[in-house]
Scaffold this motif. Structure first.
Motif, mmCIF file in Angstrom:
data_model
loop_
_atom_site.group_PDB
_atom_site.id
_atom_site.type_symbol
_atom_site.label_atom_id
_atom_site.label_comp_id
_atom_site.label_asym_id
_atom_site.label_seq_id
_atom_site.Cartn_x
_atom_site.Cartn_y
_atom_site.Cartn_z
ATOM 1 N N TYR A 99 0.797 -7.946 -6.955
ATOM 2 C CA TYR A 99 -0.382 -7.491 -6.232
ATOM 3 C C TYR A 99 -0.967 -8.580 -5.336
ATOM 4 C CZ TYR A 99 -0.217 -3.115 -8.710
ATOM 5 O OH TYR A 99 0.183 -1.888 -9.186
ATOM 6 N N GLY A 100 -0.927 -9.819 -5.803
ATOM 7 C CA GLY A 100 -1.480 -10.910 -5.010
ATOM 8 C C GLY A 100 -0.536 -11.417 -3.938
ATOM 9 N N ASP A 101 0.670 -11.814 -4.339
ATOM 10 C CA ASP A 101 1.604 -12.430 -3.396
ATOM 11 C C ASP A 101 2.357 -11.402 -2.552
ATOM 12 O OD1 ASP A 101 0.822 -14.856 -4.513
ATOM 13 O OD2 ASP A 101 2.508 -14.909 -5.902
ATOM 14 N N THR A 102 2.944 -10.411 -3.189
ATOM 15 C CA THR A 102 3.758 -9.447 -2.455
ATOM 16 C C THR A 102 2.915 -8.506 -1.604
ATOM 17 O OG1 THR A 102 5.438 -9.524 -4.193
ATOM 18 C CG2 THR A 102 5.551 -7.669 -2.669
ATOM 19 N N LEU A 103 1.877 -7.912 -2.193
ATOM 20 C CA LEU A 103 1.044 -6.968 -1.449
ATOM 21 C C LEU A 103 -0.073 -7.651 -0.668
ATOM 22 C CD1 LEU A 103 0.705 -3.914 -3.870
ATOM 23 C CD2 LEU A 103 2.503 -4.445 -2.209
ATOM 24 N N GLY A 104 -0.396 -8.895 -1.011
ATOM 25 C CA GLY A 104 -1.423 -9.632 -0.278
ATOM 26 C C GLY A 104 -2.847 -9.232 -0.608
ATOM 27 N N LEU A 105 -3.054 -8.690 -1.812
ATOM 28 C CA LEU A 105 -4.404 -8.316 -2.225
ATOM 29 C C LEU A 105 -5.120 -9.509 -2.839
ATOM 30 C CD1 LEU A 105 -3.640 -4.929 -4.025
ATOM 31 C CD2 LEU A 105 -4.337 -5.283 -1.644
ATOM 32 N N SER A 106 -6.426 -9.483 -2.797
ATOM 33 C CA SER A 106 -7.220 -10.482 -3.491
ATOM 34 C C SER A 106 -7.238 -10.109 -4.971
ATOM 35 C CB SER A 106 -8.642 -10.499 -2.926
ATOM 36 O OG SER A 106 -9.450 -11.379 -3.672
ATOM 37 N N VAL A 107 -6.792 -11.037 -5.815
ATOM 38 C CA VAL A 107 -6.677 -10.783 -7.252
ATOM 39 C C VAL A 107 -7.333 -11.929 -8.011
ATOM 40 C CG1 VAL A 107 -5.075 -10.452 -9.183
ATOM 41 C CG2 VAL A 107 -4.472 -9.594 -6.913
ATOM 42 N N THR A 108 -8.161 -11.590 -8.983
ATOM 43 C CA THR A 108 -8.720 -12.608 -9.867
ATOM 44 C C THR A 108 -8.367 -12.250 -11.304
ATOM 45 O OG1 THR A 108 -10.856 -11.451 -9.958
ATOM 46 C CG2 THR A 108 -10.642 -13.234 -8.339
ATOM 47 N N VAL A 121 -3.202 3.393 5.711
ATOM 48 C CA VAL A 121 -2.866 2.424 6.758
ATOM 49 C C VAL A 121 -2.835 3.141 8.101
ATOM 50 C CG1 VAL A 121 -1.563 0.893 5.209
ATOM 51 C CG2 VAL A 121 -0.372 2.740 6.391
ATOM 52 N N ASP A 122 -3.002 2.368 9.170
ATOM 53 C CA ASP A 122 -2.967 2.947 10.508
ATOM 54 C C ASP A 122 -1.557 3.331 10.927
ATOM 55 O OD1 ASP A 122 -5.713 2.722 10.868
ATOM 56 O OD2 ASP A 122 -5.557 0.695 11.683
ATOM 57 N N ASP A 123 -0.553 2.607 10.435
ATOM 58 C CA ASP A 123 0.828 2.820 10.851
ATOM 59 C C ASP A 123 1.744 2.732 9.629
ATOM 60 O OD1 ASP A 123 3.421 2.652 11.903
ATOM 61 O OD2 ASP A 123 2.797 1.422 13.605
ATOM 62 N N VAL A 124 2.123 3.878 9.081
ATOM 63 C CA VAL A 124 2.959 3.905 7.878
ATOM 64 C C VAL A 124 4.296 3.228 8.131
ATOM 65 C CG1 VAL A 124 4.222 5.426 6.296
ATOM 66 C CG2 VAL A 124 1.845 5.911 6.860
ATOM 67 N N GLU A 125 4.897 3.512 9.270
ATOM 68 C CA GLU A 125 6.206 2.926 9.601
ATOM 69 C C GLU A 125 6.138 1.401 9.572
ATOM 70 O OE1 GLU A 125 10.246 3.652 11.097
ATOM 71 O OE2 GLU A 125 8.722 5.210 11.240
ATOM 72 N N ALA A 126 5.111 0.821 10.190
ATOM 73 C CA ALA A 126 4.961 -0.631 10.203
ATOM 74 C C ALA A 126 4.687 -1.171 8.803
ATOM 75 C CB ALA A 126 3.833 -1.039 11.156
ATOM 76 N N ALA A 127 3.878 -0.443 8.023
ATOM 77 C CA ALA A 127 3.579 -0.877 6.651
ATOM 78 C C ALA A 127 4.839 -0.869 5.797
ATOM 79 C CB ALA A 127 2.506 0.012 6.036
ATOM 80 N N VAL A 128 5.646 0.172 5.926
ATOM 81 C CA VAL A 128 6.896 0.252 5.167
ATOM 82 C C VAL A 128 7.820 -0.898 5.558
ATOM 83 C CG1 VAL A 128 9.018 1.615 4.865
ATOM 84 C CG2 VAL A 128 6.774 2.717 4.674
ATOM 85 N N ASP A 129 7.951 -1.152 6.854
ATOM 86 C CA ASP A 129 8.809 -2.252 7.312
ATOM 87 C C ASP A 129 8.317 -3.596 6.783
ATOM 88 O OD1 ASP A 129 10.388 -0.442 8.688
ATOM 89 O OD2 ASP A 129 9.503 -0.890 10.653
ATOM 90 N N ASP A 130 7.004 -3.821 6.852
ATOM 91 C CA ASP A 130 6.436 -5.081 6.380
ATOM 92 C C ASP A 130 6.631 -5.250 4.877
ATOM 93 O OD1 ASP A 130 4.712 -7.531 6.687
ATOM 94 O OD2 ASP A 130 3.409 -6.350 5.363
ATOM 95 N N LEU A 131 6.327 -4.220 4.119
ATOM 96 C CA LEU A 131 6.479 -4.311 2.668
ATOM 97 C C LEU A 131 7.942 -4.443 2.262
ATOM 98 C CD1 LEU A 131 3.788 -1.705 1.602
ATOM 99 C CD2 LEU A 131 3.702 -4.189 1.214
ATOM 100 N N ALA A 132 8.836 -3.746 2.944
ATOM 101 C CA ALA A 132 10.268 -3.867 2.647
ATOM 102 C C ALA A 132 10.736 -5.302 2.903
ATOM 103 C CB ALA A 132 11.069 -2.871 3.480
ATOM 104 N N ALA A 133 10.212 -5.925 3.946
ATOM 105 C CA ALA A 133 10.560 -7.318 4.240
ATOM 106 C C ALA A 133 10.047 -8.260 3.151
ATOM 107 C CB ALA A 133 9.995 -7.725 5.603
ATOM 108 N N ARG A 134 9.024 -7.842 2.425
ATOM 109 C CA ARG A 134 8.468 -8.638 1.317
ATOM 110 C C ARG A 134 9.161 -8.343 -0.015
ATOM 111 N NH1 ARG A 134 2.241 -9.531 2.064
ATOM 112 N NH2 ARG A 134 2.026 -9.361 4.318
ATOM 113 N N GLY A 135 10.157 -7.462 0.018
ATOM 114 C CA GLY A 135 10.918 -7.164 -1.182
ATOM 115 C C GLY A 135 10.542 -5.881 -1.886
ATOM 116 N N VAL A 136 9.621 -5.112 -1.325
ATOM 117 C CA VAL A 136 9.224 -3.842 -1.933
ATOM 118 C C VAL A 136 10.311 -2.803 -1.653
ATOM 119 C CG1 VAL A 136 7.537 -1.956 -1.863
ATOM 120 C CG2 VAL A 136 6.763 -4.342 -1.762
ATOM 121 N N THR A 137 10.695 -2.078 -2.683
ATOM 122 C CA THR A 137 11.677 -1.010 -2.554
ATOM 123 C C THR A 137 10.959 0.333 -2.600
ATOM 124 O OG1 THR A 137 13.338 -2.358 -3.679
ATOM 125 C CG2 THR A 137 13.745 0.013 -3.585
ATOM 126 N N PHE A 138 11.232 1.162 -1.609
ATOM 127 C CA PHE A 138 10.578 2.462 -1.542
ATOM 128 C C PHE A 138 11.399 3.523 -2.257
ATOM 129 C CE2 PHE A 138 8.218 0.070 1.434
ATOM 130 C CZ PHE A 138 6.951 0.602 1.355
#
Length: 120
Positions: free
Chosen positions: A23-32, A68-85
């Motif tokens: 959640y913090g590193d891969t998705l880039g969310l603020s996590v405490t 998100v404003d652009d699902v296609e861009a979000a999928v591409d970005d997350l896939a590049a971070r190792g997320v599998t859809f």
């Protein structure tokens, strides 16, 4: 009585360290982390509690939806971070549902819980 309560939701995982990294590193969310639990600090000022559960079973429904404003861009970005859809018979090769309703793509966290990105 609860009308003014600032309710929040939460979900379980089987490994808190893996969840924090995802959640913090891969998705880039603020996590405490506090008291052996995580807080996901999401836009809109509604934190989500993440807690370890020894007998965790993944949710069979979508626990978090990220508009998100652009699902296609979000999928591409997350896939590049190792997320599998997830891929279903109604999704395209990237895992995006384009067959009615908002564009949406599903993925899972390390504990197997289902999340999505969808057209805002």
């Amino acid at each position: 009585m609860l009308g003014n309560s600032k309710a929040f939701s939460g979900f379980s995982v089987d490994d808190l360290a893996k969840a924090k990294a995802f959640y913090g590193d891969t998705l880039g969310l603020s996590v405490t982390e506090e008291n052996g639990m995580l807080q996901l600090h999401l836009a809109g000022d509604r934190n989500t509690l993440v807690y370890a559960k020894p007998n965790h079973e993944p949710a069979t429904y979508t626990i978090l939806n990220f508009p998100v404003d652009d699902v296609e861009a979000a999928v591409d970005d997350l896939a590049a971070r190792g997320v599998t859809f997830e891929h279903y018979d109604f999704t395209d090769p990237k895992g995006i549902n384009r067959r009615g309703g908002p564009l949406i793509a599903w993925f899972t966290d390390p504990a197997g819980n289902i999340l999505s990105v969808l057209q805002a």
